[in-house]
Design an enzyme around this catalytic site. Structure first.
Site, mmCIF file in Angstrom:
data_model
loop_
_atom_site.group_PDB
_atom_site.id
_atom_site.type_symbol
_atom_site.label_atom_id
_atom_site.label_comp_id
_atom_site.label_asym_id
_atom_site.label_seq_id
_atom_site.Cartn_x
_atom_site.Cartn_y
_atom_site.Cartn_z
ATOM 1 N N CYS A 34 -2.276 48.066 54.344
ATOM 2 C CA CYS A 34 -3.559 47.931 54.591
ATOM 3 C C CYS A 34 -4.491 47.771 53.472
ATOM 4 O O CYS A 34 -4.296 48.384 52.350
ATOM 5 C CB CYS A 34 -3.908 49.354 55.251
ATOM 6 S SG CYS A 34 -5.905 49.699 55.742
ATOM 7 N N ASP A 41 1.602 49.026 56.654
ATOM 8 C CA ASP A 41 1.506 48.444 58.124
ATOM 9 C C ASP A 41 2.705 48.018 58.510
ATOM 10 O O ASP A 41 3.186 46.858 57.873
ATOM 11 C CB ASP A 41 0.235 47.645 58.178
ATOM 12 C CG ASP A 41 -1.122 48.409 58.117
ATOM 13 O OD1 ASP A 41 -1.051 49.426 58.728
ATOM 14 O OD2 ASP A 41 -2.079 47.845 57.892
ATOM 15 N N GLU A 57 13.405 26.526 58.426
ATOM 16 C CA GLU A 57 14.657 26.845 58.027
ATOM 17 C C GLU A 57 14.716 28.670 57.926
ATOM 18 O O GLU A 57 13.726 28.861 57.581
ATOM 19 C CB GLU A 57 14.984 26.449 56.718
ATOM 20 C CG GLU A 57 16.226 26.626 56.129
ATOM 21 C CD GLU A 57 16.650 27.919 55.676
ATOM 22 O OE1 GLU A 57 17.572 28.519 55.817
ATOM 23 O OE2 GLU A 57 15.688 28.382 54.867
ATOM 24 N N HIS A 75 -4.737 42.629 59.760
ATOM 25 C CA HIS A 75 -3.631 42.104 60.830
ATOM 26 C C HIS A 75 -4.072 40.568 61.149
ATOM 27 O O HIS A 75 -3.435 39.694 61.496
ATOM 28 C CB HIS A 75 -3.929 43.099 62.113
ATOM 29 C CG HIS A 75 -3.438 44.475 61.768
ATOM 30 N ND1 HIS A 75 -2.642 44.885 60.605
ATOM 31 C CD2 HIS A 75 -3.773 45.699 62.535
ATOM 32 C CE1 HIS A 75 -2.425 46.148 60.895
ATOM 33 N NE2 HIS A 75 -3.288 46.769 61.821
ATOM 34 N N GLU A 76 -5.411 40.636 61.502
ATOM 35 C CA GLU A 76 -5.990 39.233 61.924
ATOM 36 C C GLU A 76 -5.761 38.261 61.121
ATOM 37 O O GLU A 76 -5.591 36.918 61.102
ATOM 38 C CB GLU A 76 -7.519 39.378 62.357
ATOM 39 C CG GLU A 76 -7.697 40.576 63.323
ATOM 40 C CD GLU A 76 -8.041 41.888 63.083
ATOM 41 O OE1 GLU A 76 -8.300 42.865 63.872
ATOM 42 O OE2 GLU A 76 -7.725 42.121 61.784
#
Length: 119
Positions: A34, A41, A57, A75-76
Site C-alpha cells: 500500500c 496488499d 513466456e 490497486h487501480e
C-alpha cells in the site's frame, strides 16, 4: 539458480497465429505494498488474452509479478500497469487482467483492465 524479480516480459512465437484461442494464467500469491501505509496488499491476478504473433513466456510472468512485491502502488494503478506492459510485450488481439485484492477495511476491490474486445 533462484528466480529473480524482473520487469522484462519475454515472449515466444505463437505456434498457431491463424487460430483464435485464449490463454489464461492466474496466481493467488500476488503481493504489492500500500503506498500510504507500506502494509502488504495481497491479490488474485487473472490474465486472459488472445495471442496474435507472440505469446507471453511463463517464467518471465512469474518474475514480473514478483517485481511488484516491494513497490507501493494503488490497486487501480498496478492492474493497469500490468495490462500496459503485457500488451506492449506481446501485442495481443485482446487482453483482460482482473485483480481481486483482499478485503481491506471491509471493502472488496476487483479491478478489471482491458485491451481490445474478446472475439
Amino acid at each position: 539458480m533462484p528466480l529473480e524479480a524482473s520487469k522484462d516480459l519475454q515472449t515466444f512465437p505463437n505456434p498457431h497465429p491463424n487460430n483464435t484461442y485464449t490463454i489464461t494464467f492466474a496466481t493467488d500469491e500476488f503481493t504489492t505494498l500500500c503506498p500510504l501505509t507500506g502494509q502488504p496488499d495481497f491479490a488474485q491476478i487473472k490474465v486472459e488474452y488472445c495471442p496474435a504473433a507472440l505469446c507471453l513466456e511463463s517464467k518471465s510472468i512469474k518474475q514480473y509479478f514478483w517485481s511488484f512485491r516491494d513497490e507501493g502502488t494503488f490497486h487501480e494503478d498496478v492492474t493497469n500497469t500490468m495490462l500496459n506492459a503485457m500488451v506492449a510485450a506481446c501485442e495481443p488481439k485482446w487482453m483482460r487482467i482482473t485483480g481481486h485484492y483482499n478485503i481491506r477495511g471491509g471493502i472488496d476491490f476487483v479491478i478489471v483492465a482491458t485491451h481490445g474486445t474478446p472475439a
